[in-house]
Design an enzyme around this catalytic site. Structure first.
Site, PDB file in Angstrom:
ATOM      1  N   GLY A  50       0.781  -1.234   0.000  1.00  0.00           N
ATOM      2  CA  GLY A  50       0.000   0.000   0.000  1.00  0.00           C
ATOM      3  C   GLY A  50       0.808   1.276   0.000  1.00  0.00           C
ATOM      4  O   GLY A  50       0.292   2.338  -0.372  1.00  0.00           O
ATOM      5  N   CYS A 105      -4.748  -9.612  -4.237  1.00  0.00           N
ATOM      6  CA  CYS A 105      -4.298  -8.358  -3.629  1.00  0.00           C
ATOM      7  C   CYS A 105      -5.067  -7.193  -4.249  1.00  0.00           C
ATOM      8  O   CYS A 105      -5.007  -6.972  -5.463  1.00  0.00           O
ATOM      9  CB  CYS A 105      -2.795  -8.192  -3.875  1.00  0.00           C
ATOM     10  N   ASN A 106      -5.793  -6.456  -3.417  1.00  0.00           N
ATOM     11  CA  ASN A 106      -6.561  -5.308  -3.905  1.00  0.00           C
ATOM     12  C   ASN A 106      -5.660  -4.230  -4.487  1.00  0.00           C
ATOM     13  O   ASN A 106      -6.000  -3.605  -5.499  1.00  0.00           O
ATOM     14  CB  ASN A 106      -7.378  -4.718  -2.757  1.00  0.00           C
ATOM     15  N   CYS A 142      -8.915  -4.871   1.387  1.00  0.00           N
ATOM     16  CA  CYS A 142      -7.566  -5.445   1.383  1.00  0.00           C
ATOM     17  C   CYS A 142      -7.725  -6.834   1.968  1.00  0.00           C
ATOM     18  O   CYS A 142      -8.425  -7.004   2.975  1.00  0.00           O
ATOM     19  CB  CYS A 142      -6.604  -4.611   2.230  1.00  0.00           C
ATOM     20  N   THR A 143      -7.106  -7.831   1.352  1.00  0.00           N
ATOM     21  CA  THR A 143      -7.347  -9.207   1.796  1.00  0.00           C
ATOM     22  C   THR A 143      -6.781  -9.486   3.182  1.00  0.00           C
ATOM     23  O   THR A 143      -7.093 -10.515   3.786  1.00  0.00           O
ATOM     24  CB  THR A 143      -6.776 -10.220   0.790  1.00  0.00           C
ATOM     25  N   HIS A 144      -5.966  -8.586   3.712  1.00  0.00           N
ATOM     26  CA  HIS A 144      -5.527  -8.729   5.105  1.00  0.00           C
ATOM     27  C   HIS A 144      -6.639  -8.353   6.095  1.00  0.00           C
ATOM     28  O   HIS A 144      -6.662  -8.852   7.226  1.00  0.00           O
ATOM     29  CB  HIS A 144      -4.315  -7.831   5.381  1.00  0.00           C
TER      30      HIS A 144
END
Length: 260
Positions: free
Chosen positions: A43, A73-74, A183-185
């Protein structure tokens, strides 16, 4: 091509939230997961850095003879997909573009997005959702600290929780109906977020994204006709930390460190 593997990548463990859904829906496929832990978080990277990183990962997957690559991943989906999509002969699935249409179809009046700086600065979710539905108002807030909170397993840390609540309070001022965890996190933070708001407020895009991939592979007649169930995990740094942080979404027993 049917029995070639599917590649999945992210800056770290976040993409496992998508990967786990894919394995549930498509258990007979072979998978290669790459977590670019050396370069996380994505990011705060420039557009040029993200393009270079993504191209190296795509080149790696090309050497592995994959039939498709899932951009779990966005940030890279938002910034690099349109630039790289025509340079490879395998299917490429970007999470932002694929999920935005699903969101738009729900006809929400106000939607929030939590994401990284790069994703928010690209306005990718806002552009894509409003491309399909002009009536949806989209509110975007960058949460640059959240990736490291997840990767370092600091979800229950007092300062981490204060940071999460601060961003959530800011978002709730907009009276949004749903908040996309862009966000995939970020789904790793659902337990903390749900301490301050109804869990149903939040959208984890992973399920809809995985369903889209399954449908498209079916329509393209690219599903595996064997039951090989092989998965390989690769990281660019810190395999032990990756395995430890991964446990909330997937039980990773081994990850090989490689340099791209």
């Amino acid at each position: 091509m049917n029995n070639c593997p599917i590649g999945v990548f992210d800056s770290g463990v976040g993409g496992l939230s998508v990967f786990s859904k894919l394995v549930d829906l498509l258990p007979n496929e072979k998978y290669i997961y790459f977590g670019d832990t050396l370069n996380l978080p994505y990011g705060d990277k420039t557009k040029e850095q993200l393009i270079e990183i993504s191209a190296r990962i795509f080149d790696f997957f090309k050497t592995q003879n994959v039939k498709a690559v899932v951009m779990a991943c966005n940030t890279t989906s938002a910034v690099t997909y349109d630039i790289l999509k025509s340079k490879y002969n395998f299917k490429i699935y970007p999470i932002v573009q694929n999920v935005s249409k699903c969101i738009a179809d729900k006809n929400y009046k106000k939607v929030g997005v939590f994401a990284t700086n790069a994703t928010i600065n690209s306005h990718a979710y806002k552009k894509q959702i409003q491309l399909y539905n002009h009536n949806t108002e989209v509110f975007e807030i960058a949460c640059p600290e959240w990736v490291n909170i997840v990767e370092q397993e600091l979800q229950q840390n007092t300062k981490s929780k204060e940071n999460i609540k601060q961003h959530l309070d800011e978002m709730l001022k907009n009276n949004v109906e749903k908040v996309i965890l862009g966000c995939t996190h970020y789904p790793y933070l659902l337990n903390v977020l749900s301490e301050y708001a109804d869990k149903e407020l939040f959208i984890n895009p992973a399920k809809a994204f995985a369903q889209h991939i399954k449908s498209d592979l079916e329509n393209s007649e690219l599903l595996s006709d064997k039951k090989e169930k092989e998965t390989k995990f690769y990281v660019s740094a810190n395999p032990k930390q990756f395995i430890s942080a991964a446990k909330l979404f997937y039980d990773v027993n081994e990850a090989e460190e490689i340099s791209l």
